[in-house]
Design a protein around this motif. Structure first.
Motif, PDB file in Angstrom:
ATOM      1  N   VAL A 181       3.648  -1.789   3.893  1.00 35.67           N
ATOM      2  CA  VAL A 181       2.762  -0.287   3.827  1.00 35.67           C
ATOM      3  C   VAL A 181       4.291   1.349   4.024  1.00 35.67           C
ATOM      4  CG1 VAL A 181       1.214   1.128   5.187  1.00 35.67           C
ATOM      5  CG2 VAL A 181       1.045  -1.154   4.975  1.00 35.67           C
ATOM      6  N   VAL A 182       3.894   1.856   2.309  1.00 36.93           N
ATOM      7  CA  VAL A 182       4.527   3.178   2.231  1.00 36.93           C
ATOM      8  C   VAL A 182       3.633   4.367   2.804  1.00 36.93           C
ATOM      9  CG1 VAL A 182       5.964   4.699   1.425  1.00 36.93           C
ATOM     10  CG2 VAL A 182       5.949   2.094   1.258  1.00 36.93           C
ATOM     11  N   GLN A 183       4.206   5.102   3.691  1.00 37.77           N
ATOM     12  CA  GLN A 183       3.521   6.591   3.788  1.00 37.77           C
ATOM     13  C   GLN A 183       3.853   7.454   3.351  1.00 37.77           C
ATOM     14  OE1 GLN A 183       2.036   5.125   8.209  1.00 37.77           O
ATOM     15  NE2 GLN A 183      -0.014   5.997   7.149  1.00 37.77           N
ATOM     16  N   LEU A 184       3.168   8.751   2.991  1.00 40.38           N
ATOM     17  CA  LEU A 184       3.643  10.102   2.418  1.00 40.38           C
ATOM     18  C   LEU A 184       2.456  11.247   2.592  1.00 40.38           C
ATOM     19  CD1 LEU A 184       5.056   8.303   0.478  1.00 40.38           C
ATOM     20  CD2 LEU A 184       5.808  10.608  -0.613  1.00 40.38           C
ATOM     21  N   ARG A 185       3.170  11.763   3.517  1.00 41.44           N
ATOM     22  CA  ARG A 185       1.863  13.507   3.783  1.00 41.44           C
ATOM     23  C   ARG A 185       2.028  14.192   2.444  1.00 41.44           C
ATOM     24  NH1 ARG A 185      -1.400  13.343   7.323  1.00 41.44           N
ATOM     25  NH2 ARG A 185      -1.495  15.640   6.408  1.00 41.44           N
ATOM     26  N   ALA A 186       0.935  14.841   1.771  1.00 41.43           N
ATOM     27  CA  ALA A 186       1.010  15.465   0.751  1.00 41.43           C
ATOM     28  C   ALA A 186       2.132  17.174   1.123  1.00 41.43           C
ATOM     29  CB  ALA A 186      -0.938  15.249  -0.036  1.00 41.43           C
ATOM     30  N   GLU A 187       1.643  17.427   2.212  1.00 37.76           N
ATOM     31  CA  GLU A 187       2.205  18.477   2.158  1.00 37.76           C
ATOM     32  C   GLU A 187       3.442  18.486   2.119  1.00 37.76           C
ATOM     33  OE1 GLU A 187      -0.123  17.120   4.063  1.00 37.76           O
ATOM     34  OE2 GLU A 187      -2.303  18.615   4.126  1.00 37.76           O
ATOM     35  N   ASP A 188       4.524  17.168   2.561  1.00 37.67           N
ATOM     36  CA  ASP A 188       5.773  17.552   2.086  1.00 37.67           C
ATOM     37  C   ASP A 188       5.981  17.128   0.791  1.00 37.67           C
ATOM     38  OD1 ASP A 188       5.639  17.248   4.992  1.00 37.67           O
ATOM     39  OD2 ASP A 188       6.203  15.038   5.347  1.00 37.67           O
ATOM     40  N   ILE A 189       5.385  16.684   0.027  1.00 39.34           N
ATOM     41  CA  ILE A 189       6.334  16.657  -1.504  1.00 39.34           C
ATOM     42  C   ILE A 189       5.978  17.965  -2.299  1.00 39.34           C
ATOM     43  CG2 ILE A 189       5.151  15.650  -3.857  1.00 39.34           C
ATOM     44  CD1 ILE A 189       3.965  12.972  -1.788  1.00 39.34           C
ATOM     45  N   ASP A 228       4.511  14.407  -9.201  1.00 36.43           N
ATOM     46  CA  ASP A 228       5.755  14.428  -7.998  1.00 36.43           C
ATOM     47  C   ASP A 228       5.551  13.853  -7.493  1.00 36.43           C
ATOM     48  OD1 ASP A 228       6.615  17.444  -9.767  1.00 36.43           O
ATOM     49  OD2 ASP A 228       4.842  17.984  -9.363  1.00 36.43           O
ATOM     50  N   ILE A 229       4.233  13.236  -6.527  1.00 35.69           N
ATOM     51  CA  ILE A 229       3.695  12.266  -6.165  1.00 35.69           C
ATOM     52  C   ILE A 229       4.366  11.427  -6.041  1.00 35.69           C
ATOM     53  CG2 ILE A 229       1.784  10.853  -4.964  1.00 35.69           C
ATOM     54  CD1 ILE A 229       0.146  12.967  -4.944  1.00 35.69           C
ATOM     55  N   ALA A 236       0.641  -1.058  -0.468  1.00 30.38           N
ATOM     56  CA  ALA A 236      -0.060  -0.029  -0.436  1.00 30.38           C
ATOM     57  C   ALA A 236       0.739   1.552   0.072  1.00 30.38           C
ATOM     58  CB  ALA A 236      -0.932  -0.022   0.990  1.00 30.38           C
ATOM     59  N   VAL A 237       1.066   1.936  -1.300  1.00 27.30           N
ATOM     60  CA  VAL A 237       1.627   3.152  -1.148  1.00 27.30           C
ATOM     61  C   VAL A 237       0.149   4.392  -0.586  1.00 27.30           C
ATOM     62  CG1 VAL A 237       2.286   5.118  -2.263  1.00 27.30           C
ATOM     63  CG2 VAL A 237       3.111   2.748  -2.831  1.00 27.30           C
ATOM     64  N   GLN A 238       0.623   5.006   0.873  1.00 27.62           N
ATOM     65  CA  GLN A 238      -0.796   5.835   1.356  1.00 27.62           C
ATOM     66  C   GLN A 238       0.124   7.177   1.179  1.00 27.62           C
ATOM     67  OE1 GLN A 238      -3.155   3.737   2.800  1.00 27.62           O
ATOM     68  NE2 GLN A 238      -4.540   5.687   3.220  1.00 27.62           N
ATOM     69  N   VAL A 239      -1.160   8.068   0.968  1.00 28.11           N
ATOM     70  CA  VAL A 239      -0.635   9.354   0.618  1.00 28.11           C
ATOM     71  C   VAL A 239      -2.207  10.179   1.036  1.00 28.11           C
ATOM     72  CG1 VAL A 239       0.292  11.047  -0.575  1.00 28.11           C
ATOM     73  CG2 VAL A 239       0.684   8.827  -1.526  1.00 28.11           C
ATOM     74  N   ASP A 240      -1.477  10.800   2.355  1.00 31.57           N
ATOM     75  CA  ASP A 240      -2.799  11.652   2.977  1.00 31.57           C
ATOM     76  C   ASP A 240      -2.543  12.617   2.625  1.00 31.57           C
ATOM     77  OD1 ASP A 240      -4.250   9.318   4.106  1.00 31.57           O
ATOM     78  OD2 ASP A 240      -2.908   8.488   5.151  1.00 31.57           O
ATOM     79  N   GLY A 241      -3.286  13.827   3.376  1.00 32.70           N
ATOM     80  CA  GLY A 241      -3.153  14.797   3.819  1.00 32.70           C
ATOM     81  C   GLY A 241      -4.026  16.419   1.842  1.00 32.70           C
ATOM     82  N   VAL A 242      -3.198  16.802   2.306  1.00 30.90           N
ATOM     83  CA  VAL A 242      -3.600  17.445   0.663  1.00 30.90           C
ATOM     84  C   VAL A 242      -1.997  18.206  -0.041  1.00 30.90           C
ATOM     85  CG1 VAL A 242      -5.201  19.651  -0.038  1.00 30.90           C
ATOM     86  CG2 VAL A 242      -5.689  18.760   1.773  1.00 30.90           C
ATOM     87  N   LEU A 243      -1.860  17.641  -1.219  1.00 33.61           N
ATOM     88  CA  LEU A 243      -1.284  18.357  -2.549  1.00 33.61           C
ATOM     89  C   LEU A 243      -1.495  19.606  -2.278  1.00 33.61           C
ATOM     90  CD1 LEU A 243      -1.101  15.985  -5.676  1.00 33.61           C
ATOM     91  CD2 LEU A 243       0.979  16.013  -3.245  1.00 33.61           C
ATOM     92  N   GLY A 244      -0.255  20.409  -2.061  1.00 37.29           N
ATOM     93  CA  GLY A 244       0.142  21.724  -2.449  1.00 37.29           C
ATOM     94  C   GLY A 244       0.104  22.103  -3.895  1.00 37.29           C
ATOM     95  N   LYS A 245      -0.541  23.077  -3.728  1.00 39.27           N
ATOM     96  CA  LYS A 245      -0.403  24.007  -5.261  1.00 39.27           C
ATOM     97  C   LYS A 245       0.431  23.856  -6.238  1.00 39.27           C
ATOM     98  CE  LYS A 245      -2.844  28.644  -7.129  1.00 39.27           C
ATOM     99  NZ  LYS A 245      -1.426  28.070  -8.144  1.00 39.27           N
ATOM    100  N   GLY A 246       0.356  23.729  -7.415  1.00 42.36           N
ATOM    101  CA  GLY A 246       1.622  23.441  -8.585  1.00 42.36           C
ATOM    102  C   GLY A 246       2.087  21.964  -7.761  1.00 42.36           C
ATOM    103  N   VAL A 247       1.569  21.557  -7.077  1.00 40.04           N
ATOM    104  CA  VAL A 247       2.196  19.796  -6.967  1.00 40.04           C
ATOM    105  C   VAL A 247       1.426  18.758  -7.851  1.00 40.04           C
ATOM    106  CG1 VAL A 247       3.071  18.324  -5.351  1.00 40.04           C
ATOM    107  CG2 VAL A 247       3.198  20.707  -5.011  1.00 40.04           C
TER     108      VAL A 247
END
Ligand code: SF4
Lengths: 212, 468
Positions: free
Chosen positions: B278-286, B184-185, B169-180
């Protein structure tokens, strides 16, 4: 398909991780509609100083003397020693075709990309997986010992180095069986034609939209 | 019943039979065919005197070799032409559910036309002799690339022998920043797990940021699952999936549509199902990503600098970074934004859909391609995408800015046609592979999103699209 049982042959070391299918056989050679003839262009961009195009006579090309497969001591190699994630990139079967056309019958590496790994079996090229430590050691020995011959025994699932050391590897039972017997996989599958038809009939009933 | 992952469901519903060692015969619903990996398969079929099992599973097009301009002059390279004509002849002989040949208004990159025709449906197994078949997993299909022997195997038997993969599972939580963007994910994921990180796995992308993506974005994401080593990537069905499919040429109609939708809604991972990893990323960090090397994992934020091999302890890794920097003609510790480019390519099955072109056009609008850029080109993914873009006036936006507006196809993604980099040229590309020589012998590829490629075209170097 040709049977694969026991192979003894000269080993050549390709000391780079993540060797991709674009490097194994550059795309200008994918335009062929045949399965053979890719050997002269295996690793084309590394192997030659000039740019290769289909139809060029290899005898007129300028070989790169620094590329490992151009060194006389590795001429006639049947086993390619490689690093991790060998064959990454595209699904092109031209990669195993080119390796085989060149003369390789087996690759030894710590890991492979999935599609390349699959494609190799279908063509009788055996991709052997050995632990990174063992592969490291084989690299050192191959480079230090001209004429280094390795034995790959698919029957016993063992790789034997010239010093007498052996290393176990495993291959899926089904794939091993197909290779040992040189079986035509399509013919094998068609023996189950009835089971496939029954499966289709069930799906036509439950998911008819897949058959309109 | 035990909770199942989406992958479990797709797998188990396609098992026809199983060998003792777990090798399963898997049924294939959709077979996409193109000119490069099919000729030897059709030839093999003929030589063995076999017939295709179910020719109406086949949807075919010519895309890899086709030129992107001067269509009235046909395909000039005789070897490319022979390959395309061989596909024509094979389809004439064997048939297909649909064929979009060179010059057809619906022709395009196989992974763009499958979904846009409704030929890719949730719950299907989809294969193609092309590694980026993972794209179709965006529709909760089990979709993966195969080699030519397997193309022949599917033609002859409608099945494939394979073993079940592990699940990630690649889990990307949060909200992407503008222009991302989705690009990029997925580049950030590959940067994190590496190009072999997904080997042996089927990846399911999930989390709020993924649900927030359009179908186009999800296709971009799944498209590059293979660049993370995973043969298949997938996303669960939701309303967006269903809305995208409504009314497409090969989507089910009437009563069958309702039945299909009811089934499709079950194509999601059950509560409590376990993944192997499981791999987790925060959208805000991308951040917007740019590759600097010769593998998609050699990637960083546009705000970063190239790595310094001196600071890498592992000798194998140090050597590969050194080799990559050398091939790319870059120094250690260079800010990414100082890298100047020669060409810009907006296209490929990763980023040539209408939304990609809109995002790029948004950046380009009212601006000019930098004088130092030799060529900036937009290659729509299909004839339908091209016409849609033209109806929105996007072609004018691009042309006025100095871009070339081309005919659909794979084009400079792999440079099998005339579109390519010359040795030493540097390209901002929306494609998926930055391997040595991928876009032409000696060419240097930096992978970016469409918006970032457009921004690079304007500035003549990489810039943070968020600051433009
Ligand atoms: S656009 Fe590129 S990656 Fe996609 S199918 Fe064509 S060549 Fe392959």
């Amino acid at each position: 398909m040709e049977k694969f049982t026991i192979l003894q042959g000269l080993a050549a070391p390709l000391d780079r991780p993540n060797v991709d299918t674009d490097a194994i056989i550059p795309k200008q050679f994918l335009k062929s509609i045949k399965r053979s003839g890719f050997g002269p262009n295996l690793f084309d961009e590394w192997r030659y100083m000039d740019h290769g195009e289909p139809g060029m006579d290899p005898a007129t090309r300028v070989p790169n003397p620094n590329f490992v497969l151009n060194q006389p001591r590795y001429r006639g190699a049947k086993i390619l020693l490689a690093r991790e994630n060998f064959g990454c990139g595209s699904s092109r079967e031209h990669a195993p075709w080119a390796l085989m056309d060149f003369g390789f019958r087996a690759v030894i590496a710590p890991s492979y990309a999935d599609i390349f790994f699959n494609n190799s079996f279908k063509n009788g090229l055996l991709p052997v997986i050995l632990p990174a430590g063992v592969v490291d050691r084989l690299f050192l020995e191959v480079e230090a010992t001209p004429g280094y011959q390795i034995t790959v025994d698919l029957v016993a699932q063992k790789v034997a180095a010239p010093g007498g050391q052996t290393f176990d590897f495993t291959v899926d039972a089904f794939r091993r069986h197909c290779l040992l017997e040189g079986l035509d996989e399509i013919g094998l599958t068609l023996k189950h034609a009835d089971v496939i038809r029954e499966y289709e009939d069930r799906r036509k009933a439950t998911q008819p939209w897949l058959y309109v | 019943m035990q909770p199942q992952t989406l992958y479990d469901k797709l797998w188990s519903s396609h098992v026809v039979r199983e060998e003792a060692d777990g090798t399963a015969l898997i049924y294939i619903d959709r077979h996409l065919v193109h000119e490069v990996t099919s000729p030897q398969a059709f030839e093999g079929l003929k030589l063995a005197g076999r017939k295709p099992w179910r020719i109406d599973s086949v949807v075919a097009t010519a895309d890899h070799n086709t030129p992107t301009k001067d269509w009235d002059q046909g395909i000039r390279d005789p070897i490319s032409r022979l390959q395309v004509e061989t596909l024509d002849a094979n389809i004439r002989e064997f048939g297909a559910k649909a064929y979009f040949p060179f010059l057809d208004g619906r022709q395009g990159i196989v992974h763009v036309i499958g979904p846009e025709q409704g030929a890719t449906l949730p719950g299907m197994t989809v294969v193609c002799g092309d590694s980026h078949t993972s794209t179709h997993g965006a529709f909760a299909a089990l979709a993966f690339g195969i080699g030519t022997s397997e193309v022949e195997h599917v033609l002859a038997t409608q099945c494939l022998n394979m073993k079940k993969a592990k699940s990630m599972a690649v889990q990307v939580d949060g909200v992407l920043g503008k222009g991302v963007t989705a690009k990029d994910i997925v580049l950030a994921v590959i940067g994190r797990i590496g190009t072999a990180g997904g080997t042996g796995y089927a990846i399911e992308f999930g989390g709020a940021a993924i649900r927030g993506l359009s179908m186009e974005g999800r296709m971009t994401l799944c498209n590059m699952a293979i660049e993370a080593g995973a043969r298949a990537g997938m996303v669960a069905v939701d309303d967006k999936t269903i809305e995208y499919l409504r009314g497409r040429t090969f989507s089910p109609k009437g009563d069958l549509w309702d039945r299909a939708v009811a089934h499709w809604r079950t194509l999601r991972t059950d509560e409590g199902a376990q993944y192997d990893k499981v791999v987790q990323l925060r959208a805000e960090d991308i951040m917007p990503q740019v590759t600097w090397g010769t593998s998609p994992e050699m990637v960083d934020s546009v705000l970063a600098s190239t790595p310094d091999p001196q600071k890498i302890d592992d000798p194998v890794r140090r050597q590969s970074v050194e080799r990559a920097l050398q091939y790319m003609g870059l120094q250690a510790n260079m800010p990414i934004t100082s890298i100047r480019i020669d060409k810009v390519f907006i296209g490929s099955c990763t980023n040539s859909r209408i939304e990609d072109l809109r995002a790029a056009a948004d950046v380009v609008k009212g601006r000019r391609v930098a004088a130092s850029v030799k060529l900036a080109m937009v290659v729509p993914g299909s004839g339908l995408v091209k016409r849609q873009a033209e109806s929105e006036g996007l072609d004018r936006v691009f042309r006025e800015a100095g871009f070339e507006w081309r005919e659909p196809g794979c084009s400079m993604c792999l440079a099998m046609n005339d579109d390519r980099l010359e040795a030493g040229e540097r390209c901002a590309s929306t494609s998926n592979r930055n391997f040595e020589g991928r876009q032409g012998a000696g060419g240097r590829t930096h992978l970016v999103s469409p918006a970032m490629a457009a921004a690079a075209a304007i500035a003549g170097r990489f810039v943070d699209v968020r600051q433009l």
